[in-house]
Enzyme design. Structure first.
Site, PDB file in Angstrom:
ATOM      1  N   HIS A 308      87.567  55.428 -34.622  1.00  0.00           N
ATOM      2  CA  HIS A 308      87.654  56.546 -33.685  1.00  0.00           C
ATOM      3  C   HIS A 308      86.265  56.821 -33.120  1.00  0.00           C
ATOM      4  O   HIS A 308      85.440  57.480 -33.752  1.00  0.00           O
ATOM      5  CB  HIS A 308      88.189  57.792 -34.393  1.00  0.00           C
ATOM      6  CG  HIS A 308      89.649  57.763 -34.635  1.00  0.00           C
ATOM      7  ND1 HIS A 308      90.258  58.376 -35.718  1.00  0.00           N
ATOM      8  CD2 HIS A 308      90.670  57.202 -33.925  1.00  0.00           C
ATOM      9  CE1 HIS A 308      91.562  58.196 -35.667  1.00  0.00           C
ATOM     10  NE2 HIS A 308      91.832  57.473 -34.594  1.00  0.00           N
ATOM     11  N   TYR A 485      83.831  58.414 -37.949  1.00  0.00           N
ATOM     12  CA  TYR A 485      83.914  57.969 -39.348  1.00  0.00           C
ATOM     13  C   TYR A 485      85.306  57.562 -39.808  1.00  0.00           C
ATOM     14  O   TYR A 485      85.677  57.825 -40.947  1.00  0.00           O
ATOM     15  CB  TYR A 485      83.368  59.035 -40.307  1.00  0.00           C
ATOM     16  CG  TYR A 485      82.180  59.802 -39.796  1.00  0.00           C
ATOM     17  CD1 TYR A 485      81.018  59.140 -39.394  1.00  0.00           C
ATOM     18  CD2 TYR A 485      82.204  61.185 -39.706  1.00  0.00           C
ATOM     19  CE1 TYR A 485      79.921  59.842 -38.913  1.00  0.00           C
ATOM     20  CE2 TYR A 485      81.110  61.897 -39.236  1.00  0.00           C
ATOM     21  CZ  TYR A 485      79.977  61.226 -38.835  1.00  0.00           C
ATOM     22  OH  TYR A 485      78.893  61.923 -38.354  1.00  0.00           O
ATOM     23  N   HIS A 486      86.066  56.846 -38.985  1.00  0.00           N
ATOM     24  CA  HIS A 486      87.411  56.442 -39.383  1.00  0.00           C
ATOM     25  C   HIS A 486      87.650  54.949 -39.196  1.00  0.00           C
ATOM     26  O   HIS A 486      88.660  54.540 -38.618  1.00  0.00           O
ATOM     27  CB  HIS A 486      88.457  57.227 -38.580  1.00  0.00           C
ATOM     28  CG  HIS A 486      88.362  58.707 -38.731  1.00  0.00           C
ATOM     29  ND1 HIS A 486      88.810  59.589 -37.757  1.00  0.00           N
ATOM     30  CD2 HIS A 486      87.875  59.473 -39.737  1.00  0.00           C
ATOM     31  CE1 HIS A 486      88.602  60.827 -38.159  1.00  0.00           C
ATOM     32  NE2 HIS A 486      88.026  60.782 -39.360  1.00  0.00           N
ATOM     33  N   PRO A 487      86.767  54.065 -39.682  1.00  0.00           N
ATOM     34  CA  PRO A 487      87.003  52.627 -39.502  1.00  0.00           C
ATOM     35  C   PRO A 487      88.141  52.136 -40.395  1.00  0.00           C
ATOM     36  O   PRO A 487      88.254  52.523 -41.556  1.00  0.00           O
ATOM     37  CB  PRO A 487      85.662  52.013 -39.921  1.00  0.00           C
ATOM     38  CG  PRO A 487      85.095  52.984 -40.916  1.00  0.00           C
ATOM     39  CD  PRO A 487      85.520  54.335 -40.427  1.00  0.00           C
TER      40      PRO A 487
END
Length: 561
Positions: A308, A485-487
């Site tokens: 994201h 911070y959503h890999p």
């Protein structure tokens, strides 16, 4: 090297790894080794919610602090990728926002070949994890649960500016939503957080030790669960195509840990593909470049990276109700520290991203495609850039980006950071949607409830955002955007040739090896990813304990290379 044997080896004590190891320990007497490169989580910087501001900005004992390769879509800048290190993983440093995504996200997984991962399949695992204070002690709510290990709460001391943001968004025409995990996701409101009694409730507290600092084994009294901190896994050991153990580095010495049943990799979206490749499972040509002996050519390992990407609008406002840097703030924070020590309440219980929402970039869309995080401070460049004064900011991200990146090795040594290339904004549609999101945020800021406080935007004030300067706005996004911070996705679940794991999370083409973390997600969900990662750990327990052996719909290569 000395050798120790266990039934199960779980590599990585992040959100999914803690959930899986804790559930396995509760449901049987098998011996389990939960192996974590970092240390324990019994520390004030983990317990105090607002202390994340001290961990997030830089690499250290609790944060890997990775960087990406230079990103063409970000004007050649390197992106910053904070990742949790130590028990709890990212749940020890994140903003504690609990969202699940939309039911259609999971139905799409199932439609793409991930049998058993539709919304009706995964909802019971979300519920099983929850101890939601809104239904505390009850199990009869169809969506939530009040008796699980993962505490969820409403903010203990919500910031007044969160309420101002919600009211301004309503003035801009957005609906109020008091439960983003309820029947409908769309709207604006307060986020629920993974906190309990004013403290962060990370995955280690939920599934390992319950927050008991006297529990030096970190296992909640379950002697068959061995939590090994400060232990770096170097590689997975294979006998033929079967994973039989791992080589670890502990106290400067190498040891062998053997698995009688399975090796389960839960090292995260960057660590899991890195470990597979360092162990000989991955794209053959890439492994040859690093002199790694090939166990199995699996080209999808490290591919399909999704994240994201996010842009924030910051506004400086003269009030110490918001976090900031000023002489007045020093006195305010001293009082807040006393309040937190005595009552576990006040500003230091803040998760910063207190309010937000899910909105549509275009009215003809069936569901929200943008997420807002309203932050009660000017969290500029991951809090790495300090601005004098006080203010607020609102982040907007594209929930289902089209851009795809990859993770590759820099070296065969697991102690070296992987090469991370998200290819941010490589699909122009992502940039267009972010531009629309920025206009939505400006419209909310312009409403009377927020506009009445005055203030000045930090970087975007010169933009009109009325359609007349879209090129300038796109340039602004490329100059300032980065991850929220959503890999996910680098060990993708599926049944096609590029899938890394099957729907039972077994690594394709080898035996005795699974991956259990956010890396298996085929696509990003429409929301924060910590709750889905914990759900994956919960579901993996049942797949390991109870799932019957099934015939894969894709023929696997059985003979040795």
């Amino acid at each position: 090297m000395d050798t120790t044997s266990f039934d199960y080896l779980v590599v990585g004590a992040g959100s999914a790894g803690c959930a899986l190891a804790g559930r396995l320990a509760d449901s049987g007497r098998d011996t389990i080794a939960l192996i974590e490169a970092g240390g324990h989580d019994h520390h004030a910087l983990v317990r105090m919610p607002a202390a994340a501001a001290a961990i997030l900005p830089r690499a250290g004992a609790r944060n890997y602090g990775f960087e990406t390769v230079p990103q063409a879509g970000l004007d050649g800048r390197r992106g910053y990728q904070p990742r949790g290190r130590g028990l709890g993983g990212c749940s020890s440093i994140n903003a504690m926002v609990y969202t699940r995504g939309r039911p259609t996200d999971y139905d799409d997984w199932a439609s793409a070949g991930c049998d058993g991962w539709a919304w009706d399949d995964v909802l019971p695992y979300f519920r099983r994890a929850e101890c939601n204070e809104r239904v505390s002690g009850h199990d009869d709510d169809p969506i939530h649960r009040g008796t699980g290990p993962l505490h969820l709460s409403d903010l203990r001391t919500p910031n007044p500016f969160g309420a101002h943001f919600i009211e301004a968004a309503e003035q801009a025409g957005h609906l109020r939503n008091d439960d983003f995990n309820g029947v409908e996701q769309e709207g604006v409101g307060w986020y629920q957080v993974t906190q309990h009694d004013g403290e962060r409730w990370n995955a280690a507290r939920a599934y390992l030790h319950g927050g008991n600092a006297a529990d030096r084994a970190h296992n909640g009294g379950r002697s068959h669960l061995h939590v090994l901190t400060d232990t770096q896994v170097r590689r997975i050991l294979f006998e033929g195509r079967r994973a039989v153990g791992v080589v670890v580095l502990q106290d400067g010495r190498e040891h062998v840990l053997r698995a009688r049943r399975e090796v389960i990799v839960a090292a995260g979206t960057f660590g899991s593909p890195q470990l597979l490749m360092a162990s000989g499972v991955g794209p053959a040509a890439h492994l040859r470049e690093h002199g790694i002996a090939l166990v199995h050519d699996l080209p999808g390992v490290g591919a399909n990276l999704q994240d994201h990407v996010d842009i924030a609008m910051h506004k400086r406002v003269a009030t110490t109700d918001l976090f900031g840097v000023s002489f007045r703030a020093i006195g305010r924070m001293m009082g807040e520290m006393r309040r937190y020590r005595q009552e576990r309440s006040g500003m230091l219980t803040s998760n910063f991203a207190e309010a937000g929402g899910f909105v549509r970039s275009h009215p003809n869309l069936a569901e929200p495609d943008l997420q807002l995080h309203f932050v009660v401070g000017m969290a500029d460049d991951h809090m790495r850039h300090i601005n004098l004064g006080h203010g607020y900011s609102c982040h907007v991200c594209v929930l289902r980006p089209r851009s795809r990146g990859e993770v590759r090795l820099r070296a065969a040594d697991m102690r070296e950071a992987p090469r991370i290339d998200p290819h941010y904004l490589s699909d122009p549609a992502d940039l267009d949607d972010m531009l629309t999101g920025l206009k939505i945020v400006r419209e909310i800021f312009a409403q009377p409830r927020l506009a009445s406080f005055g203030g000045r935007e930090l970087y975007s004030g010169a933009l009109r955002l009325d359609g007349s300067d879209d090129d300038a706005a796109r340039a602004h996004i490329r100059a300032h955007a980065d991850t929220i911070y959503h890999p996910v996705g680098t060990c993708r679940m599926g049944m096609d040739a590029m899938a890394v794991v099957d729907p039972q999370l077994r690594v394709r083409g080898v035996e005795g090896l699974r991956v259990v973390d956010a890396s298996v997600m085929p696509t990003l969900v429409g929301g924060n990813t910590n709750a889905p990662a914990i759900m994956i750990g919960e579901r993996a327990h049942d797949l390991i304990r109870y799932a019957p052996r099934v015939m894969l719909r894709l023929r696997e290569v059985a003979e040795a290379d």
